[in-house]
Write an enzyme that holds these catalytic residues in place. Structure first.
Site, short mmCIF file in Angstrom:
data_model
loop_
_atom_site.label_atom_id
_atom_site.label_comp_id
_atom_site.label_asym_id
_atom_site.label_seq_id
_atom_site.Cartn_x
_atom_site.Cartn_y
_atom_site.Cartn_z
N GLU A 174 0.89 -1.35 0.13
CA GLU A 174 0.02 -0.01 -0.22
C GLU A 174 0.82 1.28 0.05
O GLU A 174 0.88 2.07 1.04
CB GLU A 174 -0.91 0.08 1.29
CG GLU A 174 -1.92 -1.01 1.23
CD GLU A 174 -2.91 -1.08 2.25
OE1 GLU A 174 -2.70 -0.53 3.29
OE2 GLU A 174 -4.13 -1.54 2.07
N GLU A 364 -5.75 -8.10 -1.22
CA GLU A 364 -6.38 -8.13 -0.02
C GLU A 364 -7.89 -7.60 0.00
O GLU A 364 -8.23 -6.83 -1.02
CB GLU A 364 -5.88 -6.82 0.91
CG GLU A 364 -4.57 -7.21 1.57
CD GLU A 364 -3.90 -6.14 2.46
OE1 GLU A 364 -4.75 -5.28 3.17
OE2 GLU A 364 -2.76 -5.84 2.35
#
Ligand code: BG6
Length: 466
Positions: A174, A364
């Site tokens: 991320e 995810e």
């Protein structure tokens, strides 16, 4: 023809070392930024470990010792792929050593061997909110150009050691969150009164360059390996059809996609140069940085949990799952206030495909809730529904033409939350008996959703349509 997912689709589960391994002081490991963040990514962060205080990441769910049992559950689920990260400070405890820590390397040898023996393909994040704390304290983390060489030294060691066991890699978890919680995502602090925007883009620049060089290095060590970038996505809807809301939402979304744009296209886009101009951002760059950026990624990894709305004039804030916004009246939320939106996932897949034309990997997605064990299980029908709806959205995206390599459900066994460092924000198909204060037997129990996900995988998704 029976509806199902494409052949070879990588059904999986995903965790991160700092959220599951524990054993923070074993095996020669050094401290990482996660270890001193007892309340999660937004802080407060301690400067050292206080022996009288409980640090959730330091023990986590003891995956370091119990991985054979946990992977046994993953095998029983039938996972084809298991995503975890390497804790950088197990390999280089301080980060600036010349020689790696052999004990740390041996741990991951055993772990990756076991993952493979259990029939799963490892997907490894090189850096998942786990910068060695020493590099933060002594070098200022990713604001310092020297981090590029520390990172590449670490990459060289792990690529050479594991390339035959690990085919799929992700650079930074991320990476867009460097702009939201720089300490945990980038290992640096922004001092008051500084040009914050400049600091954020400077650190991002070094990370982009380091990531691009790691792509080249991996391809050189083993051309059969693939490496992706990784961002946190969440769909950002305009709160109304007012043009300013629409453009504001678009701009917010683009600021996330910027972190894909650079590693996929190998150059900085014009809209970011405008941000720099308007905020007096002067980056320290070298001509060779821009050469390095041309080493572009093989695929795009991303997380998706929820969507948000944007209203003109409001400040955009983010946490782990995406932007924090006013509730969308058309959506329900989890008990942690994350809006459940499967269509948002289909939208993200399509947008990323339209913009970047690369294979996608949903690394995810999941639902974190408070749960109580009753008669040795949890009747988590809401999780079954969440996963079913999101997978149906993924299926639609595949029909739309998106090339989706796989789906690794986040937290297939309960782990410590990144956002709040809570145990009680549970994502798992397997419940782990431990609470927010560190109490519990650490025994593992299958939840109702375990059988559901097992069936999804066994039928390659066909049972979703029954
Ligand atoms: C992502 C992170 O932001 O979201 C994970 O990559 C994190 O590390 C996950 O755990 C879910 O967020 P949270 O805050 O519920 O743990």
């Amino acid at each position: 023809m029976e509806k199902q997912f494409p052949e070879g689709f990588l059904w999986g589960g995903a965790v991160a070392a700092n959220q599951c391994e524990g054993a923070a002081f074993e095996g020669g490991k050094g401290l990482s930024v996660a270890d001193i963040a007892p309340k999660g990514v937004r802080g407060p962060y301690d400067s050292a470990i206080d022996p009288n205080k409980y640090y959730p990441h330091a023990q986590a769910v003891d995956f370091y010792h119990r991985y054979p049992e946990d992977l046994g559950y993953m095998k029983e689920l039938g996972l084809k792929c298991f995503r975890t990260s390497i804790a950088w400070s197990r390999i280089f405890p301080k980060g600036d050593e010349t020689e790696p820590n052999e004990e740390g390397l041996q741990f991951y040898d055993r772990l990756f061997d076991e993952i493979r023996r259990d029939g799963m393909e490892p997907l490894v994040t090189i850096s998942h909110y786990e910068t060695p704390l020493y590099l933060v304290d002594h070098y200022g983390g990713w604001r310092n150009r020297e981090m590029i060489s520390f990172f590449l030294k670490y990459c060289k060691v792990i690529f050479q050691r594991y390339h035959s066991k690990v085919k799929y890699w992700l650079t930074f978890n991320e990476m867009n969150n460097v702009h939201n919680f720089p300490f945990v995502a980038g290992g640096f602090r922004v001092a008051e009164g500084e040009n914050e925007i400049e600091a954020l883009y400077q650190a991002s620049h070094y990370m982009f360059v380091a990531a691009a060089q790691s792509v080249a290095l991996l391809h050189q060590i083993d051309p059969a390996c693939q490496i992706g970038c990784m961002i946190s996505t969440s769909t950002l809807y305009p709160a109304t059809c007012r043009p300013n809301d629409v453009f504001g939402a678009y701009t917010g979304q683009r600021r996330k996609y910027f972190f894909v744009d650079v590693p996929v296209n190998g150059r900085y886009p014009g809209y970011i140069k405008r941000v720099w101009r308007e905020n007096n951002v002067r980056l320290e760059t070298r001509p060779e940085d821009f050469e390095a950026l041309k080493n572009t990624v093989d695929f795009i990894g991303f997380s998706y949990y929820r969507s948000s709305t944007y209203e003109d004039g409001k400040q955009l804030h983010s946490d782990t799952g995406g932007f924090i916004s006013d509730p969308n009246p058309y959506l329900k939320s989890t008990d942690f206030g994350w809006q459940i939106d499967p269509m948002g996932l289909r939208l993200v897949c399509n947008e990323l495909t339209d913009l970047f034309h690369k294979p996608l990997f949903i690394v995810e997605n999941g639902i974190g809730t408070r749960e109580t064990l009753v008669n040795g299980t949890v009747e988590d029908d809401y999780r079954i529904d969440f996963v079913r709806q999101h997978l149906l959205a993924v299926y639609q995206a595949i029909l739309d033409g998106c090339n989706i390599m796989g789906y690794t459900y986040w937290g297939p066994f309960d782990i410590v939350s990144a956002g709040t460092a809570q145990m009680e924000k549970r994502y798992g198909f397997v419940y782990i008996d431990k609470d927010d204060n560190g109490n519990g037997s650490l025994k593992r129990y299958k939840k109702k959703s375990f059988t559901f996900y097992q069936q999804v995988i066994a039928t390659n998704g066909a049972c979703l349509f029954e």
